[in-house]
Enzyme design. Structure first.
Site, mmCIF file in Angstrom:
data_model
loop_
_atom_site.group_PDB
_atom_site.id
_atom_site.type_symbol
_atom_site.label_atom_id
_atom_site.label_comp_id
_atom_site.label_asym_id
_atom_site.label_seq_id
_atom_site.Cartn_x
_atom_site.Cartn_y
_atom_site.Cartn_z
ATOM 1 N N GLU A 18 -59.866 10.343 18.795
ATOM 2 C CA GLU A 18 -58.681 9.994 18.016
ATOM 3 C C GLU A 18 -57.512 9.670 18.943
ATOM 4 O OE1 GLU A 18 -57.993 12.513 14.588
ATOM 5 O OE2 GLU A 18 -55.927 12.771 15.239
ATOM 6 N N HIS A 183 -56.004 26.078 6.129
ATOM 7 C CA HIS A 183 -54.738 25.325 6.150
ATOM 8 C C HIS A 183 -53.593 26.325 5.986
ATOM 9 C CE1 HIS A 183 -51.432 22.788 4.523
ATOM 10 N NE2 HIS A 183 -51.877 21.982 5.470
HETATM 11 P P1 FAD Z 1 -54.586 18.593 1.245
HETATM 12 O O1 FAD Z 1 -56.051 18.495 1.168
HETATM 13 O O2 FAD Z 1 -53.785 17.940 0.168
HETATM 14 O O3 FAD Z 1 -54.220 20.154 1.304
HETATM 15 C C1 FAD Z 1 -52.885 20.584 1.574
HETATM 16 C C2 FAD Z 1 -52.704 22.016 1.093
HETATM 17 O O4 FAD Z 1 -52.704 22.064 -0.328
HETATM 18 C C3 FAD Z 1 -53.804 22.981 1.508
HETATM 19 O O5 FAD Z 1 -53.211 24.248 1.712
HETATM 20 C C4 FAD Z 1 -54.759 23.008 0.332
HETATM 21 O O6 FAD Z 1 -55.456 24.242 0.252
HETATM 22 C C5 FAD Z 1 -53.807 22.814 -0.839
HETATM 23 N N1 FAD Z 1 -54.335 21.994 -1.921
HETATM 24 C C6 FAD Z 1 -55.158 20.922 -1.826
HETATM 25 N N2 FAD Z 1 -55.368 20.390 -3.045
HETATM 26 C C7 FAD Z 1 -54.632 21.112 -3.914
HETATM 27 C C8 FAD Z 1 -54.406 21.040 -5.315
HETATM 28 N N3 FAD Z 1 -55.003 20.101 -6.077
HETATM 29 N N4 FAD Z 1 -53.568 21.954 -5.894
HETATM 30 C C9 FAD Z 1 -52.967 22.918 -5.156
HETATM 31 N N5 FAD Z 1 -53.152 23.047 -3.822
HETATM 32 C C10 FAD Z 1 -53.960 22.139 -3.215
HETATM 33 N N6 FAD Z 1 -51.063 14.185 9.478
HETATM 34 C C11 FAD Z 1 -50.401 13.000 9.573
HETATM 35 O O7 FAD Z 1 -49.238 12.911 9.166
HETATM 36 N N7 FAD Z 1 -51.008 11.895 10.125
HETATM 37 C C12 FAD Z 1 -52.286 11.922 10.567
HETATM 38 O O8 FAD Z 1 -52.789 10.913 11.057
HETATM 39 C C13 FAD Z 1 -53.008 13.152 10.487
HETATM 40 N N8 FAD Z 1 -54.303 13.231 10.898
HETATM 41 C C14 FAD Z 1 -55.000 14.401 10.735
HETATM 42 C C15 FAD Z 1 -56.363 14.455 11.073
HETATM 43 C C16 FAD Z 1 -57.094 15.628 10.904
HETATM 44 C C17 FAD Z 1 -58.568 15.639 11.256
HETATM 45 C C18 FAD Z 1 -56.454 16.799 10.406
HETATM 46 C C19 FAD Z 1 -57.227 18.080 10.250
HETATM 47 C C20 FAD Z 1 -55.099 16.760 10.051
HETATM 48 C C21 FAD Z 1 -54.361 15.571 10.202
HETATM 49 N N9 FAD Z 1 -53.025 15.476 9.831
HETATM 50 C C22 FAD Z 1 -52.345 14.285 9.928
HETATM 51 C C23 FAD Z 1 -52.308 16.663 9.350
HETATM 52 C C24 FAD Z 1 -52.393 16.834 7.821
HETATM 53 O O9 FAD Z 1 -51.676 15.798 7.195
HETATM 54 C C25 FAD Z 1 -51.805 18.201 7.483
HETATM 55 O O10 FAD Z 1 -52.631 19.220 7.960
HETATM 56 C C26 FAD Z 1 -51.388 18.428 6.039
HETATM 57 O O11 FAD Z 1 -50.565 19.592 5.999
HETATM 58 C C27 FAD Z 1 -52.547 18.668 5.086
HETATM 59 O O12 FAD Z 1 -53.283 17.540 4.905
HETATM 60 P P2 FAD Z 1 -54.647 17.588 4.013
HETATM 61 O O13 FAD Z 1 -55.096 16.214 3.868
HETATM 62 O O14 FAD Z 1 -55.560 18.611 4.525
HETATM 63 O O15 FAD Z 1 -53.983 18.085 2.616
#
Ligand code: FAD
Length: 317
Positions: A18, A183
């Site tokens: 990445e 998370h």
């Molecule tokens: P989600 O899956 O939406 O989860 C976020 C939180 O909400 C979690 O605590 C989860 O348990 C909870 N949750 C999920 N769904 C629900 C629901 N329906 N109702 C209530 N709670 C819920 N960030 C960037 O800005 N740019 C990037 O390019 C980037 N790349 C990344 C690549 C990887 C491999 C990883 C692991 C992280 C990356 N991040 C990036 C960081 C990421 O955006 C953050 O970790 C963010 O806080 C959570 O993203 P997520 O997609 O896991 O969120």
């Protein structure tokens, strides 16, 4: 080619990594300098992170403050197209909820399709400095699963304007994030896994994990996923420790633990050159064990710096 097809066709653990877009104003050559040394390991795909716009207050000579928006690292989509064009390697743009309305997301996805990019890692994004907690854009998505559902809809030919006729379905392979150490906002691991399963059930093809330095945590995470019926490939993400500063910075930014043995070894080093060596040796051991356990791919967080990843890959791939 789609990431999921790379994983399905693989006869051994794949190598992927990445990168971050360069700071605004820097040339794309800095990206190539980070990729070139890793090409000998035949990466199956290269991820490019997405960085949303932030707000800063600029002080004028009259003492007034002006709120201005800045995007420090634009260029995710352009870099993906450049990677495919220059190296013939699949590029995976990260797409986030933050800063995007659904309309803007749809248009970004259309751009990707027109460029022949059929992969995306779908994420929520984090709060920007001016927000206490993550705030979705008005008319945007609050969670990664909502963004994912929009992409799945487009894959089924359902665009936002339901009156559009004869639309071409998109064809995205969808990756999502998983957290072996939970998370940071999730109240507990079980809830976090429940939401992860919802993303998979809604159509995610594979999971890439947050970085971790203790393989045991990754193996436990995979076991828990399998127990609750998450059956898609889970790709471990690795970062190399390269400086003493990172002993504090990485846990505070990424909400992960650094094992005591690695911490003590790094503290005992006389300078960061030695820390990097310790980090590389640790990474080699982690990588060897993960390969031995048959993980589908190992995804290196290079942050644009290839040297440590190259040394690890040379010793293991
Ligand atoms: P989600 O899956 O939406 O989860 C976020 C939180 O909400 C979690 O605590 C989860 O348990 C909870 N949750 C999920 N769904 C629900 C629901 N329906 N109702 C209530 N709670 C819920 N960030 C960037 O800005 N740019 C990037 O390019 C980037 N790349 C990344 C690549 C990887 C491999 C990883 C692991 C992280 C990356 N991040 C990036 C960081 C990421 O955006 C953050 O970790 C963010 O806080 C959570 O993203 P997520 O997609 O896991 O969120």
């Amino acid at each position: 080619m789609k990431v999921i097809d790379h994983l399905k066709n693989a006869k051994k653990t794949l190598f992927s990594f990445e990168i971050l877009p360069p700071l605004k104003g820097k040339s794309i050559d800095s990206i190539y300098e980070g990729i070139d040394p890793l090409m000998e390991f035949e990466p199956s795909f290269i991820d490019v992170t997405y960085h949303r716009q932030e707000y800063v207050y600029k002080k004028h000579s009259n003492g007034l403050l002006e709120k201005v928006s800045v995007r420090k690292r634009p260029g995710t989509v352009g870099i993906c197209a450049a990677i495919i064009n220059k190296y013939g390697v699949d590029a995976v743009p990260h797409l986030i909820c933050g800063g995007f309305s659904k309309e803007e997301t749809e248009n970004a996805l259309i751009d990707l399709q027109f460029l022949g990019i059929h992969n995306a890692l779908l994420l929520r994004g984090d709060a920007i400095k001016t927000e206490a907690n993550f705030e979705p854009e008005p008319g945007g998505h609050a969670y990664a699963i909502d963004l994912l559902k929009q992409v799945v809809n487009m894959n089924n030919g359902i665009y936002l304007d339901e009156e559009l006729n004869h639309v071409a379905p998109t064809n995205f392979c969808i990756g999502v994030a998983g957290y072996p150490e939970k998370h940071f906002e999730a109240p507990n691991m079980d809830m976090d896994l429940k939401y992860l399963k919802m993303k998979v059930d809604a159509g995610a093809d594979y999971i890439v994990t947050q970085m971790f330095f203790d393989n045991k945590k990754f193996f436990e995470f995979v076991n828990k996923c399998r127990e609750i019926g998450i059956n898609v490939p889970i790709i471990p993400g690795l970062k190399t420790l390269t400086s003493k500063n990172q002993l504090n910075i990485l846990p505070s930014i990424f909400h992960i633990d650094i094992p005591q043995a690695l911490t003590e070894a790094a503290i005992a080093c006389k300078d960061d050159k030695q820390v990097k060596q310790v980090g590389i040796e640790w990474g080699i051991e982690q990588t060897k064990e993960l390969i031995k356990m048959g993980v589908p791919s190992i995804h290196f967080y290079t942050m644009g710096k290839s040297e440590a990843t190259k040394t690890i890959a040379k010793a293991t791939f």
